[in-house]
Design a protein around this motif. Sequence first.
Motif, PDB file in Angstrom:
ATOM      1  N   ILE A   1      37.953  53.762 -10.842  1.00 45.17           N
ATOM      2  CA  ILE A   1      38.139  52.409 -11.386  1.00 45.17           C
ATOM      3  C   ILE A   1      36.894  51.973 -12.154  1.00 45.17           C
ATOM      4  CG2 ILE A   1      38.320  49.970 -10.743  1.00 45.17           C
ATOM      5  CD1 ILE A   1      40.182  50.822  -8.489  1.00 45.17           C
TER       6      ILE A   1
ATOM      7  N   LEU B   1      36.948  50.866 -16.006  1.00 45.02           N
ATOM      8  CA  LEU B   1      36.552  49.507 -16.382  1.00 45.02           C
ATOM      9  C   LEU B   1      35.381  49.527 -17.351  1.00 45.02           C
ATOM     10  CD1 LEU B   1      36.922  46.467 -15.978  1.00 45.02           C
ATOM     11  CD2 LEU B   1      35.350  46.613 -14.017  1.00 45.02           C
TER      12      LEU B   1
ATOM     13  N   HIS C   1      36.050  50.389 -20.959  1.00 48.66           N
ATOM     14  CA  HIS C   1      36.830  49.444 -21.748  1.00 48.66           C
ATOM     15  C   HIS C   1      36.146  48.082 -21.944  1.00 48.66           C
ATOM     16  CE1 HIS C   1      40.058  52.316 -21.230  1.00 48.66           C
ATOM     17  NE2 HIS C   1      40.866  51.586 -21.955  1.00 48.66           N
ATOM     18  N   CYS C   2      35.160  47.769 -21.112  1.00 45.06           N
ATOM     19  CA  CYS C   2      34.584  46.422 -21.167  1.00 45.06           C
ATOM     20  C   CYS C   2      33.278  46.332 -21.937  1.00 45.06           C
ATOM     21  CB  CYS C   2      34.377  45.881 -19.758  1.00 45.06           C
ATOM     22  SG  CYS C   2      32.962  46.598 -18.894  1.00 45.06           S
TER      23      CYS C   2
ATOM     24  N   CYS D   1      42.800  49.726 -14.640  1.00 43.12           N
ATOM     25  CA  CYS D   1      41.444  50.284 -14.683  1.00 43.12           C
ATOM     26  C   CYS D   1      41.413  51.683 -14.077  1.00 43.12           C
ATOM     27  CB  CYS D   1      40.475  49.368 -13.938  1.00 43.12           C
ATOM     28  SG  CYS D   1      40.317  47.716 -14.646  1.00 43.12           S
TER      29      CYS D   1
ATOM     30  N   ALA E   1      35.001  42.340 -18.563  1.00 45.15           N
ATOM     31  CA  ALA E   1      35.487  43.078 -17.407  1.00 45.15           C
ATOM     32  C   ALA E   1      36.391  42.196 -16.551  1.00 45.15           C
ATOM     33  CB  ALA E   1      34.313  43.599 -16.582  1.00 45.15           C
TER      34      ALA E   1
ATOM     35  N   VAL F   1      32.231  47.290 -10.683  1.00 48.09           N
ATOM     36  CA  VAL F   1      33.537  46.679 -10.468  1.00 48.09           C
ATOM     37  C   VAL F   1      33.522  45.732  -9.270  1.00 48.09           C
ATOM     38  CG1 VAL F   1      34.400  48.599  -9.062  1.00 48.09           C
ATOM     39  CG2 VAL F   1      36.013  47.101 -10.241  1.00 48.09           C
TER      40      VAL F   1
ATOM     41  N   ILE G   1      40.424  42.825 -15.727  1.00 48.65           N
ATOM     42  CA  ILE G   1      40.977  42.892 -14.373  1.00 48.65           C
ATOM     43  C   ILE G   1      42.056  41.831 -14.167  1.00 48.65           C
ATOM     44  CG2 ILE G   1      40.434  42.540 -11.929  1.00 48.65           C
ATOM     45  CD1 ILE G   1      37.747  43.875 -12.433  1.00 48.65           C
TER      46      ILE G   1
END
Length: 303
Positions: free
Chosen positions: A68, A72, A75-76, A95, A83, A12, A87
């Motif tokens: 986070i 993230l 889901h990415c 996230c 990503a 991240v 965001i």
Amino acid sequence: MKIAELRNKPFVLLVLKDGLAEGYFSEEFVHKTKQQLSDMSLRIASDNLSIIYADHIKKACEIVLGIINLGLLSHCENSTEKAKEIIKTQGIVYCFRAGWAQYAGLKEISVEYFKKIDLSTYALGATDTSDIIQLHADLVKQGQNSLKLFNLHKIMSAKYAANVVIPETDEDYLRFELQKFLNSALGLMLIDSEEKVFNNERYNKLITFLTDTDVQLVLEKFEDCVVKFAEQQPSGTKTFLNESALLEFNEFKTIISSQQNIDIYIPEILELSVNLTNELNDDFEGGYDFGMDDLDDLDFLKP
């Protein structure tokens, strides 16, 4: 996660840094994101740690970063471009909530297991490249195995418990008790008994069989009984028993192989009723035989 390992940063943070360098994130957006990260960290410290100690606040920041990162990455699809889009369009709080949902999902496996998971398990330092997805997957698997152990203990105790079963969630205790149930099941199969619990007659028959029969013949029959017992179990139960090494019976087979002090060691690995245990110690139903164990009993009863 390879890009995170290569550049020595959590995923991240790399996404945020790259997005800012490329102009994908504005200075205003990054400032707002940093403020949200600070707010979430203080909230975590306030609810779970302390806002008084600097090291607690630092740990809270690492927990927020880890949660986070989990959300993230889940889901990415490990894509930096996706990503950055998540965001920018959904925000850093989204996230965090996605990661928190995964962490809280452990409660659905087992409430007791969830209570044992320290939130700091998910903490990530600024240079930590640990695979948070794999860490979470391992925790999920451990939780599922913990639940399987609990349920199997419940099933086996209903069949083989010779005494009142006190509800327990400690995994070491459950495994210890479960192994005794399984040992008893195999012991009864060795003497061709269809009963589920030992009494004096069945116990003496087992001791005689183990003492007077050739060791190799006993071990061969023992292996046949293990196979037969496993075949009688549902496929899921059989798989778990094999994976958890509960069908190896190393202690039982070691006692059989030694053929020494069998009458001393065997009672320790079997599920025997309190009455039978007392009888084996010449102390049936708590009666006194004027032995050393009686002195211990009397000392315990004295005010």
